[in-house]
Design a protein around this motif. Structure first.
Motif, PDB file in Angstrom:
ATOM      1  N   PHE A  33       0.833  -1.206   0.000  1.00 57.50           N
ATOM      2  CA  PHE A  33       0.000   0.000   0.000  1.00 57.50           C
ATOM      3  C   PHE A  33       0.863   1.249   0.000  1.00 57.50           C
ATOM      4  O   PHE A  33       1.975   1.270   0.530  1.00 57.50           O
ATOM      5  N   VAL A  34       0.300   2.304  -0.587  1.00 56.79           N
ATOM      6  CA  VAL A  34       0.835   3.653  -0.440  1.00 56.79           C
ATOM      7  C   VAL A  34      -0.070   4.360   0.551  1.00 56.79           C
ATOM      8  O   VAL A  34      -1.275   4.503   0.310  1.00 56.79           O
ATOM      9  N   HIS A  35       0.464   4.762   1.673  1.00 54.66           N
ATOM     10  CA  HIS A  35      -0.341   5.392   2.714  1.00 54.66           C
ATOM     11  C   HIS A  35      -0.297   6.913   2.526  1.00 54.66           C
ATOM     12  O   HIS A  35       0.768   7.498   2.395  1.00 54.66           O
ATOM     13  N   GLY A  36      -1.451   7.533   2.513  1.00 53.89           N
ATOM     14  CA  GLY A  36      -1.502   8.974   2.332  1.00 53.89           C
ATOM     15  C   GLY A  36      -2.849   9.522   2.744  1.00 53.89           C
ATOM     16  O   GLY A  36      -3.710   8.813   3.294  1.00 53.89           O
ATOM     17  N   ALA A  37      -3.058  10.809   2.455  1.00 51.83           N
ATOM     18  CA  ALA A  37      -4.313  11.457   2.833  1.00 51.83           C
ATOM     19  C   ALA A  37      -5.509  10.811   2.159  1.00 51.83           C
ATOM     20  O   ALA A  37      -6.630  10.836   2.680  1.00 51.83           O
ATOM     21  N   SER A  38      -5.273  10.215   0.978  1.00 57.99           N
ATOM     22  CA  SER A  38      -6.379   9.614   0.237  1.00 57.99           C
ATOM     23  C   SER A  38      -6.715   8.211   0.715  1.00 57.99           C
ATOM     24  O   SER A  38      -7.648   7.585   0.229  1.00 57.99           O
ATOM     25  N   GLY A  39      -5.950   7.677   1.698  1.00 67.25           N
ATOM     26  CA  GLY A  39      -6.251   6.358   2.230  1.00 67.25           C
ATOM     27  C   GLY A  39      -5.168   5.348   1.924  1.00 67.25           C
ATOM     28  O   GLY A  39      -3.987   5.684   1.845  1.00 67.25           O
ATOM     29  N   TYR A  40      -5.580   4.112   1.731  1.00 68.47           N
ATOM     30  CA  TYR A  40      -4.671   3.008   1.450  1.00 68.47           C
ATOM     31  C   TYR A  40      -4.805   2.652  -0.021  1.00 68.47           C
ATOM     32  O   TYR A  40      -5.707   1.917  -0.409  1.00 68.47           O
ATOM     33  N   ALA A  41      -3.897   3.165  -0.844  1.00 68.24           N
ATOM     34  CA  ALA A  41      -3.929   2.876  -2.278  1.00 68.24           C
ATOM     35  C   ALA A  41      -2.983   1.719  -2.567  1.00 68.24           C
ATOM     36  O   ALA A  41      -1.804   1.767  -2.183  1.00 68.24           O
ATOM     37  N   PRO A  42      -3.466   0.652  -3.212  1.00 64.76           N
ATOM     38  CA  PRO A  42      -2.570  -0.477  -3.496  1.00 64.76           C
ATOM     39  C   PRO A  42      -1.437  -0.071  -4.437  1.00 64.76           C
ATOM     40  O   PRO A  42      -1.644   0.679  -5.396  1.00 64.76           O
ATOM     41  N   THR A  43      -0.248  -0.565  -4.150  1.00 68.12           N
ATOM     42  CA  THR A  43       0.877  -0.392  -5.062  1.00 68.12           C
ATOM     43  C   THR A  43       0.719  -1.377  -6.215  1.00 68.12           C
ATOM     44  O   THR A  43      -0.242  -2.148  -6.264  1.00 68.12           O
ATOM     45  N   ALA A  44       1.667  -1.370  -7.140  1.00 71.34           N
ATOM     46  CA  ALA A  44       1.637  -2.348  -8.229  1.00 71.34           C
ATOM     47  C   ALA A  44       1.672  -3.767  -7.664  1.00 71.34           C
ATOM     48  O   ALA A  44       0.957  -4.662  -8.120  1.00 71.34           O
ATOM     49  N   GLU A  45       2.501  -3.981  -6.623  1.00 70.60           N
ATOM     50  CA  GLU A  45       2.554  -5.289  -5.974  1.00 70.60           C
ATOM     51  C   GLU A  45       1.220  -5.600  -5.300  1.00 70.60           C
ATOM     52  O   GLU A  45       0.728  -6.733  -5.326  1.00 70.60           O
ATOM     53  N   GLY A  46       0.622  -4.564  -4.706  1.00 67.43           N
ATOM     54  CA  GLY A  46      -0.663  -4.755  -4.053  1.00 67.43           C
ATOM     55  C   GLY A  46      -1.760  -5.112  -5.038  1.00 67.43           C
ATOM     56  O   GLY A  46      -2.600  -5.980  -4.756  1.00 67.43           O
ATOM     57  N   ARG A  47      -1.756  -4.478  -6.190  1.00 69.23           N
ATOM     58  CA  ARG A  47      -2.771  -4.786  -7.204  1.00 69.23           C
ATOM     59  C   ARG A  47      -2.608  -6.209  -7.725  1.00 69.23           C
ATOM     60  O   ARG A  47      -3.587  -6.915  -7.992  1.00 69.23           O
ATOM     61  N   ALA A  48      -1.350  -6.631  -7.870  1.00 63.15           N
ATOM     62  CA  ALA A  48      -1.102  -8.002  -8.319  1.00 63.15           C
ATOM     63  C   ALA A  48      -1.598  -9.011  -7.284  1.00 63.15           C
ATOM     64  O   ALA A  48      -2.194 -10.039  -7.628  1.00 63.15           O
ATOM     65  N   LEU A  49      -1.370  -8.709  -6.004  1.00 66.22           N
ATOM     66  CA  LEU A  49      -1.858  -9.603  -4.955  1.00 66.22           C
ATOM     67  C   LEU A  49      -3.380  -9.600  -4.894  1.00 66.22           C
ATOM     68  O   LEU A  49      -4.005 -10.643  -4.661  1.00 66.22           O
ATOM     69  N   LEU A  50      -4.008  -8.439  -5.127  1.00 65.22           N
ATOM     70  CA  LEU A  50      -5.463  -8.354  -5.080  1.00 65.22           C
ATOM     71  C   LEU A  50      -6.099  -9.263  -6.119  1.00 65.22           C
ATOM     72  O   LEU A  50      -7.101  -9.934  -5.836  1.00 65.22           O
ATOM     73  N   GLU A  51      -5.524  -9.314  -7.319  1.00 62.27           N
ATOM     74  CA  GLU A  51      -6.077 -10.199  -8.348  1.00 62.27           C
ATOM     75  C   GLU A  51      -6.015 -11.655  -7.900  1.00 62.27           C
ATOM     76  O   GLU A  51      -6.937 -12.433  -8.152  1.00 62.27           O
ATOM     77  N   ARG A  52      -4.932 -12.024  -7.229  1.00 61.10           N
ATOM     78  CA  ARG A  52      -4.813 -13.390  -6.727  1.00 61.10           C
ATOM     79  C   ARG A  52      -5.759 -13.634  -5.547  1.00 61.10           C
ATOM     80  O   ARG A  52      -6.344 -14.719  -5.413  1.00 61.10           O
ATOM     81  N   ALA A  53      -5.905 -12.606  -4.708  1.00 63.77           N
ATOM     82  CA  ALA A  53      -6.801 -12.749  -3.560  1.00 63.77           C
ATOM     83  C   ALA A  53      -8.252 -12.901  -4.000  1.00 63.77           C
ATOM     84  O   ALA A  53      -9.034 -13.613  -3.356  1.00 63.77           O
ATOM     85  N   LYS A  54      -8.624 -12.245  -5.102  1.00 61.68           N
ATOM     86  CA  LYS A  54      -9.990 -12.391  -5.615  1.00 61.68           C
ATOM     87  C   LYS A  54     -10.282 -13.847  -5.982  1.00 61.68           C
ATOM     88  O   LYS A  54     -11.376 -14.355  -5.751  1.00 61.68           O
ATOM     89  N   LYS A  55      -9.284 -14.494  -6.578  1.00 57.73           N
ATOM     90  CA  LYS A  55      -9.470 -15.905  -6.939  1.00 57.73           C
ATOM     91  C   LYS A  55      -9.601 -16.768  -5.691  1.00 57.73           C
ATOM     92  O   LYS A  55     -10.387 -17.724  -5.658  1.00 57.73           O
ATOM     93  N   MET A  56      -8.846 -16.416  -4.644  1.00 60.29           N
ATOM     94  CA  MET A  56      -8.959 -17.147  -3.392  1.00 60.29           C
ATOM     95  C   MET A  56     -10.337 -16.917  -2.770  1.00 60.29           C
ATOM     96  O   MET A  56     -10.945 -17.849  -2.221  1.00 60.29           O
TER      97      MET A  56
END
Length: 291
Positions: free
Chosen positions: A51-74
């Motif tokens: 994640f990139v932590h900032g005023a806008s919240g928790y935005a997934p990094t490129a690594e985070g987005r890649a993990l999210l796609e795998r987590a969706k399958k799980m």
């Protein structure tokens, strides 16, 4: 890294989708502090910044987005396992989601398109947001637009129109959504055009209809629902801005599953038929023809 606990990946997916700890806390029921500790521990275990932590919240990094796609399958696999585990003996359940009025319409008309001898069991999930078919929250969704994602298949079943309803043309004031309601097009239209005339509000469409039936004000309803409601009459013409297509949607990967295929054919054929004539009182039942 050895995966020993699916829970952290489920929580990660909730935070990544919400883009904030607050949003994920509402979905998971955990505190923001707990979620923050779990995400920090997950980043340490994976050795990757998720994640990139900032005023806008928790935005997934490129690594985070890649993990999210795998987590969706799980998530999809976990839901399928839970569904299989909970299923009773007999035909498999097919989960069908729709808004309040379409769910009510399908439930009351069930004998017109399903019988106990069919090779599937209907499981209705009433929800005024789009349940996630990709994550297998539901098997079939009734939607107000053509599906755009490549993994979704759709069949148009008709057109849904809206109008204003009340107990009499003399009724003034409007009944609208409360502030915490997930805004539907009809709710947004009421706020935009009659926000300063609202005399009562509710987050539940059925309560709004009940208020209108009690004479409290006017309410916007799909015509097939309002016409069938005792005590209510149309007090406006068709609201063109709210006219929408109706689509039956499912996942491309599951549409040939025998139970889901049978449900798609049955529900799709039924919804493609004209809606029945208006009811006059609560004691009457809907009469349908089976096409």
């Amino acid at each position: 890294m050895q995966i020993t606990d699916w829970t952290d990946f489920r929580l990660f997916a909730a935070v990544a989708r919400a883009g904030s700890l607050a949003g994920a806390a509402r979905e998971t029921g955990l505190s923001q502090a707990t979620l923050s500790r779990r995400m920090t521990a997950l980043e340490q275990r994976t050795g990757r910044r998720l994640f990139v932590h900032g005023a806008s919240g928790y935005a997934p990094t490129a690594e985070g987005r890649a993990l999210l796609e795998r987590a969706k399958k799980m998530e999809a696999a976990a839901r399928d396992i839970a569904h299989w585990s909970a299923a009773q003996s007999g035909p498999p359940r097919v989960r069908i989601s729709a808004g309040t009025w379409t769910s009510d319409y399908l439930a009351r008309a069930l004998p017109a398109f399903w019988s106990k001898t069919d090779a599937w069991t209907p499981e209705f999930i009433s929800c005024n947001r789009d349940m996630d078919i990709e994550r297998r929250e539901v098997d079939i969704g009734v939607r107000n637009r053509r599906p755009t994602h490549p993994w979704l298949a759709g069949r148009r079943t008709g057109t849904v129109e809206h109008a204003a309803f009340a107990t009499s043309p003399d009724v003034t004031g409007w009944i609208g959504p409360s502030d915490d309601t997930a805004t539907l097009p009809s709710e947004a239209w009421t706020i935009t055009h009659h926000g300063d005339e609202m005399v009562a509000v509710s987050n539940d469409p059925a309560i709004r209809m009940a208020l209108a039936r009690g004479g409290a004000g006017r309410v916007v309803l799909p015509t097939f629902a309002g016409d069938a409601a005792p005590d209510l009459i149309r007090v406006s013409g068709i609201i063109d801005a709210l006219t929408s297509e109706e689509w039956l949607v499912c996942h491309q990967d599951t549409r040939h599953d025998p139970a889901i295929r049978a449900a798609l054919d049955a529900v799709g054929t039924f919804l493609s038929q004209p809606r029945p004539a208006p009811l006059q009182d609560d004691s009457q039942s809907l009469t349908f023809t089976v096409g």
